[in-house]
Write a protein that holds these residues in place. Sequence first.
Motif, PDB file in Angstrom:
ATOM      1  N   GLY A  35       1.012  -1.294  -0.187  1.00  0.00           N
ATOM      2  CA  GLY A  35       0.131   0.067   0.116  1.00  0.00           C
ATOM      3  C   GLY A  35       0.951   1.333   0.146  1.00  0.00           C
ATOM      4  N   GLY A  36       2.207   1.123   0.467  1.00  0.00           N
ATOM      5  CA  GLY A  36       3.087   2.287   0.088  1.00  0.00           C
ATOM      6  C   GLY A  36       3.148   2.790  -1.177  1.00  0.00           C
ATOM      7  N   ARG A  37       3.819   3.779  -1.619  1.00  0.00           N
ATOM      8  CA  ARG A  37       4.038   4.274  -3.058  1.00  0.00           C
ATOM      9  C   ARG A  37       5.299   4.740  -2.962  1.00  0.00           C
ATOM     10  NH1 ARG A  37      -0.938   7.356  -5.122  1.00  0.00           N
ATOM     11  NH2 ARG A  37       0.624   9.232  -5.044  1.00  0.00           N
ATOM     12  N   ARG A  38       6.076   4.281  -3.985  1.00  0.00           N
ATOM     13  CA  ARG A  38       7.411   5.044  -4.268  1.00  0.00           C
ATOM     14  C   ARG A  38       7.487   6.396  -4.714  1.00  0.00           C
ATOM     15  NH1 ARG A  38      10.788   5.293  -8.703  1.00  0.00           N
ATOM     16  NH2 ARG A  38      13.180   5.272  -8.145  1.00  0.00           N
ATOM     17  N   GLY A  39       8.386   7.221  -4.000  1.00  0.00           N
ATOM     18  CA  GLY A  39       8.317   8.440  -4.662  1.00  0.00           C
ATOM     19  C   GLY A  39       8.428   8.910  -5.951  1.00  0.00           C
ATOM     20  N   GLN A  40       7.951   9.903  -6.532  1.00  0.00           N
ATOM     21  CA  GLN A  40       8.283  10.090  -7.935  1.00  0.00           C
ATOM     22  C   GLN A  40       9.850  10.275  -8.322  1.00  0.00           C
ATOM     23  OE1 GLN A  40       6.077  13.492  -9.553  1.00  0.00           O
ATOM     24  NE2 GLN A  40       4.095  12.476  -9.384  1.00  0.00           N
ATOM     25  N   ASP A  41      10.277   9.924  -9.357  1.00  0.00           N
ATOM     26  CA  ASP A  41      11.486  10.566  -9.824  1.00  0.00           C
ATOM     27  C   ASP A  41      11.376  11.918 -10.443  1.00  0.00           C
ATOM     28  OD1 ASP A  41      12.322   7.993  -9.654  1.00  0.00           O
ATOM     29  OD2 ASP A  41      12.297   7.124 -11.546  1.00  0.00           O
ATOM     30  N   VAL A  42      12.606  12.584 -10.103  1.00  0.00           N
ATOM     31  CA  VAL A  42      12.518  13.862 -10.521  1.00  0.00           C
ATOM     32  C   VAL A  42      13.666  14.063 -11.434  1.00  0.00           C
ATOM     33  CG1 VAL A  42      12.963  16.244  -9.664  1.00  0.00           C
ATOM     34  CG2 VAL A  42      11.715  14.860  -8.140  1.00  0.00           C
ATOM     35  N   GLU A  43      13.376  14.986 -12.535  1.00  0.00           N
ATOM     36  CA  GLU A  43      14.460  15.377 -13.567  1.00  0.00           C
ATOM     37  C   GLU A  43      14.608  16.551 -13.553  1.00  0.00           C
ATOM     38  OE1 GLU A  43      14.130  12.520 -17.212  1.00  0.00           O
ATOM     39  OE2 GLU A  43      14.547  14.630 -18.101  1.00  0.00           O
ATOM     40  N   MET A  44      15.850  17.089 -13.651  1.00  0.00           N
ATOM     41  CA  MET A  44      16.230  18.477 -14.037  1.00  0.00           C
ATOM     42  C   MET A  44      17.503  18.718 -14.576  1.00  0.00           C
ATOM     43  SD  MET A  44      17.288  19.814 -10.167  1.00  0.00           S
ATOM     44  CE  MET A  44      18.302  21.345 -10.936  1.00  0.00           C
ATOM     45  N   GLU A  45      17.583  19.753 -15.475  1.00  0.00           N
ATOM     46  CA  GLU A  45      18.874  20.252 -16.242  1.00  0.00           C
ATOM     47  C   GLU A  45      19.865  20.970 -15.299  1.00  0.00           C
ATOM     48  OE1 GLU A  45      17.970  22.118 -19.857  1.00  0.00           O
ATOM     49  OE2 GLU A  45      17.382  20.323 -20.917  1.00  0.00           O
ATOM     50  N   LEU A  46      20.995  20.106 -15.203  1.00  0.00           N
ATOM     51  CA  LEU A  46      21.895  21.025 -14.612  1.00  0.00           C
ATOM     52  C   LEU A  46      23.156  21.775 -15.763  1.00  0.00           C
ATOM     53  CD1 LEU A  46      23.446  21.389 -11.840  1.00  0.00           C
ATOM     54  CD2 LEU A  46      24.632  19.098 -12.324  1.00  0.00           C
ATOM     55  N   PRO A  47      22.982  22.910 -15.742  1.00  0.00           N
ATOM     56  CA  PRO A  47      24.077  23.580 -16.744  1.00  0.00           C
ATOM     57  C   PRO A  47      25.362  23.532 -16.192  1.00  0.00           C
ATOM     58  CG  PRO A  47      22.225  25.053 -15.959  1.00  0.00           C
ATOM     59  CD  PRO A  47      22.139  23.934 -15.012  1.00  0.00           C
ATOM     60  N   ILE A  48      26.353  22.983 -16.825  1.00  0.00           N
ATOM     61  CA  ILE A  48      27.717  23.018 -16.271  1.00  0.00           C
ATOM     62  C   ILE A  48      28.822  23.802 -17.188  1.00  0.00           C
ATOM     63  CG2 ILE A  48      27.354  21.017 -14.645  1.00  0.00           C
ATOM     64  CD1 ILE A  48      29.193  19.356 -16.629  1.00  0.00           C
ATOM     65  N   PHE A  49      29.759  24.084 -16.535  1.00  0.00           N
ATOM     66  CA  PHE A  49      31.004  24.735 -17.596  1.00  0.00           C
ATOM     67  C   PHE A  49      31.799  23.728 -17.737  1.00  0.00           C
ATOM     68  CE2 PHE A  49      29.296  28.340 -14.750  1.00  0.00           C
ATOM     69  CZ  PHE A  49      28.991  29.102 -15.634  1.00  0.00           C
ATOM     70  N   LEU A  50      32.298  24.091 -19.095  1.00  0.00           N
ATOM     71  CA  LEU A  50      33.328  23.061 -19.643  1.00  0.00           C
ATOM     72  C   LEU A  50      34.551  22.913 -18.475  1.00  0.00           C
ATOM     73  CD1 LEU A  50      33.981  24.270 -23.297  1.00  0.00           C
ATOM     74  CD2 LEU A  50      32.561  22.392 -22.429  1.00  0.00           C
ATOM     75  N   GLU A  51      34.812  23.686 -17.976  1.00  0.00           N
ATOM     76  CA  GLU A  51      35.664  23.638 -16.596  1.00  0.00           C
ATOM     77  C   GLU A  51      35.564  22.502 -15.868  1.00  0.00           C
ATOM     78  OE1 GLU A  51      34.969  26.440 -17.840  1.00  0.00           O
ATOM     79  OE2 GLU A  51      36.526  27.743 -18.391  1.00  0.00           O
TER      80      GLU A  51
END
Lengths: 327, 101
Positions: A133-149
Amino acid sequence: MLEPQGSSMDFKDYYAILGVPDSADDKAIKTAYRKLARKYHPDVSREAGAEEKFKEVAEAYEVLGNAEKRAEYDEVRRYGRAGAGFEVPPGWQRSGSFGDYAGHPGRDFSDFFEAIFGSAGRAGEAPGRGREGGRRGQDVEMELPIFLEDTLADESKKILYQVPQYDSAGRRLADIDKTLNVKIPPGVGDRERIRLKGQGAPGIGGAPNGDLYLVIRLVPHPLFDVEGHNLIITVPLAPWEAALGTKVTLPTLKGKVNLTIPANSQTGQRLRIKGRGLVSKLGTTGDLYALLKVVMPSRNDEATQQLWKQLAEQAGFDPRTEWSKRP
Amino acid sequence: MITSLSVQWRMDEFCELAGLPAECLIEIVEQGILDPGGQAPEEWLFDAAALAIAKRAARLQRDLEIDWPGIALALSLLDELEQLRAENAMLKRRLGRFLQE
């Protein structure tokens, strides 16, 4: 996302949303939905606001595409009209026949929808329902901008994000703010996904949390362009530097290097600086390419003009021999 | 916080994460949308990228009412489109370095 639970809300004209008259038959409604869904589906469309638009369209079709729901909606619609604030008619009883509805998991319908059909009409079965009866939490997706460095070393990035939260009845609560220090694995590429186990939405009833997925987006660099694991830097040269050769100090992602430009260099020519590119996951390192670009000074004084004239007479160079070959 | 790039799931676990019935996953693999390796479903292994693709395929199937061969085609065209857009943006940026404003 979450609106205060008031007694008044905007009336949604599902017919207008699908762009059909209220006399439209099932076939016309289906066609209108399919057309709009293809146009605004967030997996297909890049239009701004497509996701919101799609949600509206899906909700409209959820109601109008179902004879029972449509009949109930038509009744409500006769009572309240677009523009005015909508209130559930006094003594309104929903038929309650939607309790077993389990069609479309993971959809978020509006308060207006819920007011008419109840949350049972909406809930469906979310993915990952546990046996107890429990329910696994939703997966969350987000973009992560990163620098080449950031891709060169084990950099840490602090990220702020929100995860949705539901109570045990499936009702949406206020989102939770989360903060996380994330180590960027060296060699990550654009659009690659990083999984952070258990950092998504909280599970319900003792079920595990969802995961967080970070989708890497490489931020375009003001100096370097990326080609696989190699980098390209454009090197502007004065005409005499290209003619006579020179030494330039070149910026790289890590410190500077000296580069010798040979005499008689050309625009478009590439010089390779080994091992100064991006790292790959296998631990190898790409190269940096210096792409030469001969540029003219924007102004010449009289004396310089004289020198160019002299050069023009002496050099005997036709840069357009290609053209004269053609008939 | 340690990040993991190389997580792998077996079929039942993957179905639960993607919210997909096993029949759908089998269909997705048979259409070549995912290639989990292995001869039989018991040997299949799926990674995080596969999960994103599977979820996307499931959404398209549900929302656009397309059959699986149609989804396979749509996904490969969308993927190609995204790659071409990225390449185009990159080439424009590079060309921009040679053009006068």
